[in-house]
Design a protein around this motif. Structure first.
Motif, PDB file in Angstrom:
ATOM      1  N   PRO A  38       0.810  -1.223   0.000  1.00 48.30           N
ATOM      2  CA  PRO A  38       0.000   0.000   0.000  1.00 48.30           C
ATOM      3  C   PRO A  38       0.844   1.274   0.000  1.00 48.30           C
ATOM      4  N   ILE A  39       2.017   1.216   0.646  1.00 46.83           N
ATOM      5  CA  ILE A  39       2.916   2.374   0.684  1.00 46.83           C
ATOM      6  C   ILE A  39       3.524   2.604  -0.692  1.00 46.83           C
ATOM      7  N   PHE A  40       3.974   1.532  -1.344  1.00 47.35           N
ATOM      8  CA  PHE A  40       4.527   1.649  -2.698  1.00 47.35           C
ATOM      9  C   PHE A  40       3.476   2.200  -3.654  1.00 47.35           C
ATOM     10  N   SER A  41       2.224   1.723  -3.497  1.00 50.40           N
ATOM     11  CA  SER A  41       1.151   2.198  -4.372  1.00 50.40           C
ATOM     12  C   SER A  41       0.846   3.670  -4.112  1.00 50.40           C
ATOM     13  N   ARG A  42       0.800   4.044  -2.836  1.00 53.25           N
ATOM     14  CA  ARG A  42       0.436   5.416  -2.466  1.00 53.25           C
ATOM     15  C   ARG A  42       1.568   6.420  -2.724  1.00 53.25           C
ATOM     16  N   ASP A  43       2.778   6.079  -2.290  1.00 55.31           N
ATOM     17  CA  ASP A  43       3.883   7.045  -2.312  1.00 55.31           C
ATOM     18  C   ASP A  43       4.711   7.000  -3.591  1.00 55.31           C
ATOM     19  N   LEU A  44       4.844   5.803  -4.198  1.00 58.39           N
ATOM     20  CA  LEU A  44       5.675   5.672  -5.395  1.00 58.39           C
ATOM     21  C   LEU A  44       4.849   5.506  -6.658  1.00 58.39           C
ATOM     22  N   GLY A  45       3.533   5.323  -6.518  1.00 57.08           N
ATOM     23  CA  GLY A  45       2.664   5.216  -7.681  1.00 57.08           C
ATOM     24  C   GLY A  45       2.814   3.933  -8.462  1.00 57.08           C
ATOM     25  N   LEU A  46       3.236   2.846  -7.804  1.00 51.63           N
ATOM     26  CA  LEU A  46       3.403   1.576  -8.500  1.00 51.63           C
ATOM     27  C   LEU A  46       2.040   0.972  -8.827  1.00 51.63           C
ATOM     28  N   GLY A 165       6.110   5.459   6.873  1.00 48.10           N
ATOM     29  CA  GLY A 165       6.567   5.227   5.510  1.00 48.10           C
ATOM     30  C   GLY A 165       7.606   4.117   5.469  1.00 48.10           C
ATOM     31  N   GLN A 166       8.386   4.072   4.392  1.00 48.60           N
ATOM     32  CA  GLN A 166       9.380   3.013   4.218  1.00 48.60           C
ATOM     33  C   GLN A 166      10.362   2.936   5.373  1.00 48.60           C
ATOM     34  N   ARG A 167      10.732   4.073   5.938  1.00 44.01           N
ATOM     35  CA  ARG A 167      11.742   4.087   7.002  1.00 44.01           C
ATOM     36  C   ARG A 167      11.300   3.271   8.213  1.00 44.01           C
ATOM     37  N   GLY A 168       9.989   3.087   8.364  1.00 39.03           N
ATOM     38  CA  GLY A 168       9.498   2.305   9.491  1.00 39.03           C
ATOM     39  C   GLY A 168       9.984   0.878   9.489  1.00 39.03           C
ATOM     40  N   ALA A 169      10.358   0.363   8.307  1.00 42.29           N
ATOM     41  CA  ALA A 169      10.853  -1.016   8.212  1.00 42.29           C
ATOM     42  C   ALA A 169      12.174  -1.205   8.948  1.00 42.29           C
ATOM     43  N   ALA A 170      12.845  -0.103   9.298  1.00 47.74           N
ATOM     44  CA  ALA A 170      14.117  -0.203  10.016  1.00 47.74           C
ATOM     45  C   ALA A 170      13.947  -0.874  11.372  1.00 47.74           C
ATOM     46  N   ILE A 171      12.716  -0.820  11.923  1.00 47.87           N
ATOM     47  CA  ILE A 171      12.459  -1.465  13.218  1.00 47.87           C
ATOM     48  C   ILE A 171      12.736  -2.961  13.144  1.00 47.87           C
ATOM     49  N   VAL A 172      12.450  -3.554  11.991  1.00 50.38           N
ATOM     50  CA  VAL A 172      12.623  -5.001  11.829  1.00 50.38           C
ATOM     51  C   VAL A 172      14.108  -5.363  11.771  1.00 50.38           C
ATOM     52  N   LEU A 173      14.979  -4.400  11.427  1.00 48.76           N
ATOM     53  CA  LEU A 173      16.410  -4.696  11.340  1.00 48.76           C
ATOM     54  C   LEU A 173      16.978  -5.145  12.686  1.00 48.76           C
TER      55      LEU A 173
END
Length: 402
Positions: A38-46, A165-173
């Protein structure tokens, strides 16, 4: 873990649980990818097709390499491949945190897919080595870990990525770093097991199959039928976990967060089904559990696109629980069809499941772009009818377990 001693029949629960936790961490990393859709669709227009291609690349890299890793591991065990695979996935996830270009996203998911391809066959072998006389339970614990990680995807999307946004994935690191350390410890146990076998000059005990003696042709037919079951299940669950949220928003007007909560419900009850499916198969037989996962959810799958919103979570609970009780059982069943190739069959079955998820991602994404969301969901709802081929699988005998 250093105090654990392997015996022929006694399960080693600390290792069974540890590899299940590692599986959870591994699949949590992968779950970040669909969580970002959903983020890629919303923010990057994929487009939906582009999202489907991302799914295809991730799962196809993993699916094509898993049987290879399993085959090589059967010939020459690779204990330290486990942490190496997670390091590769760490690199891919790190890239996803920062990239904005579509082609770089593709490279990132290649790293994630490569890590998954290494982890799954070796992880399944560790689960088998620690199982003793509890093969169904051990495989369930292992698969529950992975399915739990996948179930986190909608929650990550709804409550982390939607806000950060995408940066939130850093939590999983951070979770990934813990997983790498855990896998190094599991690998050391793995090495000690191999050394114990070598020092005792005993050949590794083969899996004792619960299936009757079968001809080569019967085994080939059974594997083909099993792959049809895996295909239909993987295709259907990929649709629900990756794309059904768009149907919930479009058809019912739900918000992204509430829609992702619905998807989480489906995946969470799938974890419960996976856990009980393996241990249940130790008691009532592998084929009986596979049949239960076919007969039970089929009418609910067919009706899901047409029910009112208040019935949707009820149907998702029923479908998710029942269709996933065969998830770990199909792996065990395949291993018992070819008991001399534990790693190879684990790689083939899980790899094929990933591959069908890859194909499903592309096909469903294209259908969504071409014929629309509603029609696509109606078409995919018919797919579980293919699961009826499981009635023709050879029947196994029920083993007496303590």
């Amino acid at each position: 873990m250093s105090e654990n001693k392997s015996t022929t029949n006694n399960p080693i629960y600390p290792i069974m649980i540890a590899i299940g936790i590692a599986h959870l961490i591994n699949d949590t990393m992968q779950s970040v990818v669909p969580a970002m859709f959903p983020i890629f669709s919303r923010d990057l227009g994929l487009t939906f097709t582009q999202l489907g291609i991302i799914t295809f690349v991730l799962n196809m890299v993993s699916s094509s390499l898993q049987p290879v890793v399993g085959f090589v591991s059967d010939k020459k065990p690779m204990p330290y491949a486990l942490p190496i695979g997670m390091i590769s996935a760490f690199i891919g996830l790190l890239m996803l945190v920062f990239v904005k270009q579509y082609w770089v996203i593709i490279i990132a998911v290649i790293f994630l897919g490569f890590g998954s391809a290494i982890f799954h066959p070796e992880g399944s072998k560790v689960s088998f080595m620690a199982a003793g006389n509890k093969r169904g339970l051990s495989q369930s614990i292992y698969q529950v870990g992975g399915n739990s990680g996948q179930a986190l995807a909608p929650l990550i999307s709804a409550f982390v990525l939607d806000a950060l946004g995408q940066r939130g994935a850093a939590i999983v690191l951070l979770l990934t770093a813990i997983g790498i350390v855990l896998l190094f410890k599991i690998s050391k146990w793995y090495v000690r097991q191999l050394e114990a076998e070598k020092n005792s000059k005993k050949k590794k005990k083969l899996l004792v199959s619960s299936l009757p003696p079968l001809t080569k042709k019967q085994i080939q037919i059974a594997i083909t039928l099993l792959f049809i079951v895996i295909f239909a299940r993987s295709f259907y669950t990929t649709n629900i976990s990756n794309f059904y949220v768009f149907y919930l928003m479009d058809h019912y007007g739900l918000t992204l967060q509430l829609g992702q909560v619905f998807i989480f419900i489906f995946m969470a009850v799938g974890v419960i089904g996976t856990f009980f499916g393996g241990s249940l198969s130790d008691r009532i037989g592998r084929k009986n559990v596979i049949l239960l996962s076919v007969v039970g959810p089929m009418p609910f799958c067919l009706l899901l696109p047409y029910v009112p919103i208040w019935l949707v979570p009820v149907f998702l609970v029923i479908i998710g629980t029942l269709i996933m009780i065969s998830f770990s059982v199909t792996v065990i069943y395949a291993q018992e069809l070819v008991p001399t190739k534990i790693g190879t069959m684990a790689g083939l079955t899980t790899g094929f499941a990933f591959g069908m998820g890859a194909v499903g991602g592309v096909v469903i994404g294209m259908l969504l772009d071409i014929i629309g969301i509603a029609m696509t969901m109606q078409i995919v709802s018919i797919l579980p009818l293919l699961l009826i081929v499981s009635f023709f699988l050879p029947r196994d005998k029920v083993e007496k377990v303590a």
